[in-house]
Design an enzyme around this catalytic site. Structure first.
Site, mmCIF file in Angstrom:
data_model
loop_
_atom_site.group_PDB
_atom_site.id
_atom_site.type_symbol
_atom_site.label_atom_id
_atom_site.label_comp_id
_atom_site.label_asym_id
_atom_site.label_seq_id
_atom_site.Cartn_x
_atom_site.Cartn_y
_atom_site.Cartn_z
ATOM 1 N N ARG A 69 0.848 -1.180 0.000
ATOM 2 C CA ARG A 69 0.000 0.000 0.000
ATOM 3 C C ARG A 69 0.894 1.244 0.000
ATOM 4 O O ARG A 69 1.273 1.737 1.043
ATOM 5 C CB ARG A 69 -0.931 -0.029 1.210
ATOM 6 C CG ARG A 69 -2.022 -1.080 1.085
ATOM 7 C CD ARG A 69 -2.665 -1.403 2.417
ATOM 8 N NE ARG A 69 -3.863 -2.215 2.266
ATOM 9 C CZ ARG A 69 -3.879 -3.514 2.003
ATOM 10 N NH1 ARG A 69 -2.727 -4.162 1.863
ATOM 11 N NH2 ARG A 69 -5.012 -4.183 1.883
ATOM 12 N N HIS A 101 -9.897 1.287 0.749
ATOM 13 C CA HIS A 101 -10.040 1.182 -0.704
ATOM 14 C C HIS A 101 -11.521 1.087 -1.084
ATOM 15 O O HIS A 101 -12.278 0.327 -0.477
ATOM 16 C CB HIS A 101 -9.336 -0.072 -1.228
ATOM 17 C CG HIS A 101 -7.850 0.010 -1.210
ATOM 18 N ND1 HIS A 101 -7.094 -0.313 -0.100
ATOM 19 C CD2 HIS A 101 -6.954 0.355 -2.181
ATOM 20 C CE1 HIS A 101 -5.804 -0.169 -0.391
ATOM 21 N NE2 HIS A 101 -5.694 0.231 -1.644
ATOM 22 N N ASN A 122 -9.111 6.629 -5.040
ATOM 23 C CA ASN A 122 -9.791 5.363 -4.753
ATOM 24 C C ASN A 122 -9.874 5.079 -3.250
ATOM 25 O O ASN A 122 -10.282 4.000 -2.848
ATOM 26 C CB ASN A 122 -9.055 4.210 -5.458
ATOM 27 C CG ASN A 122 -9.724 2.868 -5.256
ATOM 28 O OD1 ASN A 122 -10.945 2.738 -5.384
ATOM 29 N ND2 ASN A 122 -8.955 1.850 -4.901
ATOM 30 N N ASN A 131 -14.076 -0.950 8.128
ATOM 31 C CA ASN A 131 -13.138 -1.388 7.098
ATOM 32 C C ASN A 131 -12.640 -2.805 7.342
ATOM 33 O O ASN A 131 -12.508 -3.605 6.404
ATOM 34 C CB ASN A 131 -11.950 -0.418 7.040
ATOM 35 C CG ASN A 131 -10.984 -0.737 5.925
ATOM 36 O OD1 ASN A 131 -11.371 -0.984 4.801
ATOM 37 N ND2 ASN A 131 -9.703 -0.733 6.248
ATOM 38 N N GLU A 139 -16.433 -7.732 0.717
ATOM 39 C CA GLU A 139 -15.463 -7.865 -0.375
ATOM 40 C C GLU A 139 -15.018 -9.322 -0.529
ATOM 41 O O GLU A 139 -14.881 -9.822 -1.662
ATOM 42 C CB GLU A 139 -14.258 -6.968 -0.106
ATOM 43 C CG GLU A 139 -14.556 -5.486 -0.180
ATOM 44 C CD GLU A 139 -13.370 -4.628 0.220
ATOM 45 O OE1 GLU A 139 -13.362 -3.429 -0.143
ATOM 46 O OE2 GLU A 139 -12.439 -5.138 0.872
#
Length: 252
Positions: A69, A101, A122, A131, A139
């Site tokens: 990252r 993200h 983004n 998150n 996700e």
């Protein structure tokens, strides 16, 4: 002959980029639209974050090596209209946020252009519990669907319905989202299914994303977006008006 080759390459590149969206990219909010090989986003110069992002996850884009990252300002956006890495200084310690993200790094870890996901266009300041809890669980659920051999399209973005926080070291005006939507879509030979979710910044890490499911119509009502503007009208009610299109596939 050279002109024909160049034209063919342009068409191929356009088709690859257009493939980020299914039934065209969202409409309804103004901003700078940027199309890249693995995602398309629409940047908001006032909030400093994307109005929406759209991406296409396939079996060939996932399950690559672990990626770093390395945050960078988006080189395609004027510096006055986006944030820079220093703007996030002290964010976790002060307001409890990660650099979250919108298009997930893990969904494109097996692509050559994965570093574009670390552009701050983004990224948003996302509450750590959200998150690292229900957001990443959703996700992961999307990638589990892809691992069955199914392509998945996703449109995701912010909501601004209540004040959450302000980045303590940012030197530009900005608006941190109060929550996020994610619309997950499959299209198998014209058979379209979709499930939509709205997750709030005050979510607990243990929350189940399944409990946040809403209709696509609700997402559109609360954001002002048309998520799939070219979806045939005779499919809209079935796809966008009900729950459960991909609920079972996502593990709910």
């Amino acid at each position: 002959m050279k002109k024909l080759i160049a034209f063919t390459l342009t068409i191929c590149a356009f088709n690859a980029f257009a493939d980020n969206c299914v039934y065209n990219c969202p409409t309804g909010q103004s901003g700078q639209t940027i199309t890249r090989s693995i995602y398309t986003l629409n940047n908001n110069a006032q909030t400093k974050f994307a109005n929406w992002v759209a991406y296409h996850v396939t079996p060939s884009t996932i399950d690559g090596p672990s990626r770093s990252r390395n945050w960078k300002a988006d080189p395609s956006i004027n510096s006055a209209n986006t944030l820079e890495p220093n703007d996030y200084s002290g964010a976790w310690a002060t307001i409890g946020t990660d650099r979250g993200h919108q298009v997930p790094l893990a969904s494109f870890s097996n692509t050559a252009d994965w570093q574009m996901l670390n552009y701050l266009s983004n990224i948003t300041p996302q509450d750590s519990d959200l998150n690292q809890g229900p957001w990443v669980d959703l996700e992961n659920a999307v990638r589990d669907v892809v691992r069955t051999g199914q392509d998945v399209y996703v449109v995701s973005g912010p909501l601004y319905e209540w004040y959450f926080a302000t980045l303590p070291e940012a030197d530009e005006s900005h608006s941190i989202p109060s929550g996020y939507f994610k619309v997950v879509i499959t299209d198998v030979n014209g058979w379209v299914e979709a499930s939509a979710f709205i997750l709030e910044q005050n979510a607990a890490r243990s929350d189940n994303f399944c409990a946040t499911e809403v209709t696509v119509n609700e997402v559109e009502s609360r954001t002002g977006l048309n998520i799939m503007p070219s979806l045939p009208s005779y499919k809209e009610n079935a796809v966008e008006g009900g729950l459960g299109g991909l609920t079972a596939a996502l593990g709910c």
